[in-house]
Design an enzyme around this catalytic site. Structure first.
Site, short mmCIF file in Angstrom:
data_model
loop_
_atom_site.label_atom_id
_atom_site.label_comp_id
_atom_site.label_asym_id
_atom_site.label_seq_id
_atom_site.Cartn_x
_atom_site.Cartn_y
_atom_site.Cartn_z
N ASN A 210 0.93 -1.24 -0.01
CA ASN A 210 -0.03 0.00 0.17
C ASN A 210 0.79 1.23 0.00
OD1 ASN A 210 0.83 0.67 3.05
ND2 ASN A 210 -0.46 -1.22 3.26
N ARG A 211 0.31 2.37 -0.05
CA ARG A 211 0.89 3.94 -0.13
C ARG A 211 1.38 4.41 1.09
NH1 ARG A 211 -3.16 3.63 -4.18
NH2 ARG A 211 -2.15 3.58 -6.25
#
Length: 403
Positions: A210-211
């Site tokens: 994920n970011r």
């Protein structure tokens, strides 16, 4: 005395009040602290390094060249990591501006930039310099950054008239620092924080992730440590530097995070789950790299990971458990469901679909939710400020528990 046994770095900058610092260092020694002194070049024009070395009973750092001659090739990092707390006295407008803006152009400013633990600033300057809007902006920024700033005294200035800007007397400074050290709401509290994203391997070179940048969790860990907490940070994949003044445990996958949480959670008083944890893992990851030329399509079967918040909520014993709800729609509705579903004391909800406050941003905004209370709306602010608002609510829960 709060300073007994503490390792204290004293940074002297170039103001006329430098002559008072020798007496101040003597008071620290009398309080049974271990003291090391670093001086700017300007400070050495007001008081000699020999004087400060004599009263501190340690060699004095003045510049990189002198430090290298003694074999200390990275002196600013060494003293920054050595010190339990750092005191800038007297603090000129110049050093205040450098600290507020991350400028590191000499040994003293470099060491202060590298210092993550408690910092105390004792300003001393002309009253008109102190009132200058730029100086006040810099002072305000230092306070936002969690640095303690003492108000200068009003009295006779070097220019020959009375005004605000005079350095307080050494005993007053010592008493102020002692009070600041005692006024640490998390002293004696063990806090466990998770930060960053987890990564689930597809093969040895690919993963599902994920970011998350880890900035929110790191801000929480650093702020709690500044307020006296014994902090352990479990960090996944982050895009920023990790703190050097607290215990850090590195993990990569959900399974590793789960293992470390089970080990650490029972011995902590507070757990703040700020990490962006993978909801799924690849049921059967490959031991070898999947060759793109030989596979026009690759099918992955994703298996749901257990919910760590729910698991820990069922296991906790008087601990305060704080979760995060990173949502892209129906923020309050989804976060309220999370709060009701898990046995947690608090859910922090934020909208990660927004570029200005989402993953990787230095800003955040959202809501703090607690059972049987109206949500607390937190306006857009730096993640350090957002972290402090969360910690303020945790402090209230701790006081309620102690009561």
């Amino acid at each position: 005395m709060a300073l007994e046994g503490k390792k204290i770095a004293v940074y002297v900058t170039g103001g006329i009040a430098s002559y008072k610092v020798a007496s101040f260092v003597r008071l620290l020694i009398k309080a049974k602290a271990e003291v090391r002194v670093a001086m700017t070049t300007a400070a050495t024009n007001f008081i000699s390094p020999l004087t400060m070395a004599t009263v501190s009973k340690n060699p004095v750092l003045t510049n990189f060249n002198n430090a290298e001659q003694r074999g200390e090739f990275i002196p600013h990092i060494e003293i920054a990591r050595w010190a339990d707390l750092s005191i800038v006295i007297p603090a000129t407008a110049d050093i205040i501006g450098k600290m507020a803006n991350g400028i590191a152009d000499d040994l003293v400013s470099s060491a202060l930039t590298a210092t993550a633990k408690n910092k105390f600033i004792v300003p001393a300057m002309n009253d008109e310099m102190w009132d200058n809007p730029a100086v006040q902006r810099n002072v305000h920024q230092l306070k936002i950054d969690g640095i303690h700033v003492m108000e200068p005294a009003t009295g006779f200035l070097a220019e020959g008239y009375a005004g605000k800007g005079r350095m307080p007397e050494p005993q007053q400074v010592l008493d102020w620092i002692g009070n600041q050290m005692n006024d640490q709401p998390f002293r004696g509290i063990k806090v466990l924080v998770t930060a960053g994203g987890t990564q689930e391997p597809i093969d040895p070179v690919r993963f599902i992730g994920n970011r998350s940048s880890g900035k929110m969790g790191i801000a929480l860990a650093e702020n709690a440590a500044l307020q006296g907490a014994d902090v352990t940070l479990i960090a996944g994949m982050v895009t920023v530097d990790l703190p050097t003044n607290i215990k850090v445990i590195r993990i990569q996958t959900f399974a590793e995070l789960q293992t470390k949480l089970m080990e650490e959670f029972p011995q902590n008083d507070v757990l703040i789950m700020a990490a962006a944890v993978s909801d799924y893992h690849v049921e059967q990851s490959d031991d070898q790299k999947i060759k793109a030329d030989a596979n026009q399509q690759v099918q992955l079967t994703l298996k749901r990971n257990p919910n760590l918040l729910r698991m820990l909520g069922n296991q906790k014993h008087r601990q305060i458990l704080v979760g995060f709800a990173a949502e892209t729609d129906h923020l309050l509705q989804n976060a309220t469901t999370e709060l009701e579903d898990k046995k947690v004391e608090m859910i922090v909800a934020n909208d990660v679909s927004r570029n200005d406050i989402g993953f990787g941003s230095d800003q955040n905004a959202g809501y703090i939710l607690q059972p049987h209370r109206e949500p607390i709306k937190v306006a857009k602010a730096s993640k350090k400020v957002f972290a402090q608002k969360i910690l303020n609510e945790i402090q209230k829960l701790i006081r309620k528990e102690e009561g």
